[in-house]
Design an enzyme around this catalytic site. Structure first.
Site, mmCIF file in Angstrom:
data_model
loop_
_atom_site.group_PDB
_atom_site.id
_atom_site.type_symbol
_atom_site.label_atom_id
_atom_site.label_comp_id
_atom_site.label_asym_id
_atom_site.label_seq_id
_atom_site.Cartn_x
_atom_site.Cartn_y
_atom_site.Cartn_z
ATOM 1 N N ASP A 82 -5.791 -20.693 57.839
ATOM 2 C CA ASP A 82 -5.517 -19.909 56.858
ATOM 3 C C ASP A 82 -3.977 -20.183 56.194
ATOM 4 O O ASP A 82 -3.130 -19.912 57.126
ATOM 5 C CB ASP A 82 -5.767 -18.096 57.244
ATOM 6 C CG ASP A 82 -5.531 -17.290 55.894
ATOM 7 O OD1 ASP A 82 -6.026 -17.797 54.873
ATOM 8 O OD2 ASP A 82 -5.186 -16.107 56.326
ATOM 9 N N HIS A 83 -4.025 -20.480 54.831
ATOM 10 C CA HIS A 83 -2.639 -20.617 54.291
ATOM 11 C C HIS A 83 -1.674 -21.521 55.135
ATOM 12 O O HIS A 83 -0.659 -21.424 55.454
ATOM 13 C CB HIS A 83 -1.656 -19.192 54.387
ATOM 14 C CG HIS A 83 -2.199 -18.042 53.333
ATOM 15 N ND1 HIS A 83 -2.260 -18.419 51.994
ATOM 16 C CD2 HIS A 83 -3.102 -17.153 53.503
ATOM 17 C CE1 HIS A 83 -2.839 -17.184 51.364
ATOM 18 N NE2 HIS A 83 -3.429 -16.573 52.309
HETATM 19 O O1 G3H Z 1 -2.819 -13.937 53.994
HETATM 20 C C1 G3H Z 1 -2.207 -13.491 54.962
HETATM 21 C C2 G3H Z 1 -3.039 -12.714 56.239
HETATM 22 O O2 G3H Z 1 -3.241 -11.618 56.085
HETATM 23 C C3 G3H Z 1 -2.484 -13.490 57.441
HETATM 24 O O3 G3H Z 1 -1.292 -12.583 57.705
HETATM 25 O O4 G3H Z 1 0.372 -14.457 58.252
HETATM 26 O O5 G3H Z 1 0.745 -12.174 59.100
HETATM 27 O O6 G3H Z 1 -0.910 -13.557 60.208
HETATM 28 P P1 G3H Z 1 -0.281 -13.257 58.952
HETATM 29 P P1 13P Z 2 -6.214 -9.077 52.930
HETATM 30 O O1 13P Z 2 -4.676 -8.425 52.948
HETATM 31 O O2 13P Z 2 -6.579 -8.357 51.485
HETATM 32 O O3 13P Z 2 -7.027 -8.587 54.004
HETATM 33 O O4 13P Z 2 -6.445 -10.379 52.427
HETATM 34 C C1 13P Z 2 -6.670 -11.480 53.619
HETATM 35 C C2 13P Z 2 -6.316 -12.746 53.238
HETATM 36 O O5 13P Z 2 -6.386 -13.016 52.027
HETATM 37 C C3 13P Z 2 -6.058 -13.897 54.476
HETATM 38 O O6 13P Z 2 -5.711 -15.144 53.699
HETATM 39 ZN ZN ZN Z 3 -4.800 -15.253 52.036
#
Ligand code: G3H
Ligand code: 13P
Ligand code: ZN
Length: 307
Positions: A82-83
């Site tokens: 993710d990201h």
């Molecule tokens: O997009 C963000 C997600 O909620 C992940 O959050 O970077 O604190 O793990 P985090």
């Molecule tokens: P929320 O913060 O709305 O759960 O989004 C999560 C997200 O986009 C993780 O990449």
């Molecule tokens: Zn996200």
């Protein structure tokens, strides 16, 4: 079943007008809760790991835990980054067993976003790994980058971006945002824009980040047991259902899991102050994650029974 790349899953989801949940994993109980829900609901599932989660748990722990959890499951499971902030982290997780990555170049100027996304695609594609990219910017915090305002995705730019990068899917900005404070007033998403993006990229899979609904009953439960979480708003569930019919095949949910965990753990701790067996707290959190994710699959994403 071994981890799978999502190519076939997304094709079916697009055609069937449903979405697959991208659920963020940070520890064993969250992972178990999500998988128990997927098995109960007979739903494909995407386990997504942020850079922060990878740092918190450690790459090897995360991957080994996911492998252990999925070894005996018969539901298709995707392991997704993710990201991903740059080429290096995407390469590292591809080499380390992930089946899907997000390269998030959305904070860069257009051409730079294209360049870094293309670089990741060139590494991932021959290895059978899926690449999600992002164009436009969500308001709020994304991996330590704060955006004061939304920068909505422009349909024409999306076409050029997809053509030039070869990314498999695109995260779009239409008014969602990360976290528990999404709207000042009532919830508004730009569905006209989403329809235009879908029309400009027919058959192309889209992704919605920042898609937690922030269920008020969970917030109230957490607050009842001592939390102070005020003024929250999320994306109404019917809007997510609608998005899933307009080319959105992946819907990301993290905040709702966090709130479910917080409410469940607080309840046990407050109700029995003499309890100090951590399994009671973490076990309640796991049950709460399972219940939440099953609800999403069945009533929001429409992915139940799709394996
Ligand atoms: O997009 C963000 C997600 O909620 C992940 O959050 O970077 O604190 O793990 P985090
Ligand atoms: P929320 O913060 O709305 O759960 O989004 C999560 C997200 O986009 C993780 O990449
Ligand atoms: Zn996200």
């Amino acid at each position: 079943m071994p981890l799978v790349a999502p190519h076939e899953l997304f094709k079916k989801a697009y055609e069937g007008k449903y979405a697959i949940g991208g659920f963020n994993v940070n520890n064993m109980e969250i992972l178990q809760g999500i998988l128990l829900a997927a098995e109960q609901e007979r739903s494909p599932v995407i386990l997504q790991i942020s850079a922060g989660a990878r740092k918190y748990a450690g790459h090897d722990y995360i991957v080994k835990m996911v492998e252990a959890a999925t070894a005996k499951t018969d539901v298709p499971v995707v392991l997704h980054l993710d990201h991903g902030a740059d080429f290096k982290i995407c390469k590292d997780v591809i080499d380390g067993g992930f089946t899907s990555v997000m390269i998030d170049g959305s904070h860069h100027p257009f051409e730079e976003n294209i360049a870094v996304s293309k670089e990741v695609v060139e590494y991932a594609k021959p290895r059978g790994v899926w690449v999600e990219a992002e164009l436009g910017m969500l308001k709020g915090i994304e991996e330590d980058v704060v955006a004061e305002e939304h920068v909505f995705t422009e349909p024409e730019e999306a076409v050029e971006f997809v053509e030039k990068t070869g990314a498999n899917s695109l995260a779009v900005a239409i008014g969602t945002s990360h976290g528990a404070y999404k709207f000042k007033g009532s919830a508004v998403l730009d569905f006209d824009r989403l329809e235009k993006i879908q029309a400009a990229l027919p058959g192309y899979p889209l992704v919605l980040h920042g898609a937690s609904s922030v269920p008020q009953e969970l917030v109230e439960k957490a607050n009842k047991y001592g939390a102070k979480i005020d003024g929250t708003t999320g994306i109404p569930e019917d809007m997510l259902r609608k998005a899933a019919t307009l080319g959105v095949v992946k819907i990301n949910i993290d905040t709702d899991i966090r709130i479910a965990v917080t409410a469940a753990m607080r309840e046990v701790m407050i109700n029995d102050p003499r309890e100090f067996d951590p399994r009671k707290f973490f076990g309640a959190a796991r049950d709460a994650v399972k219940e939440l994710v099953a609800h999403k699959m069945r009533n929001v994403l429409g992915s139940s029974g799709k394996i």
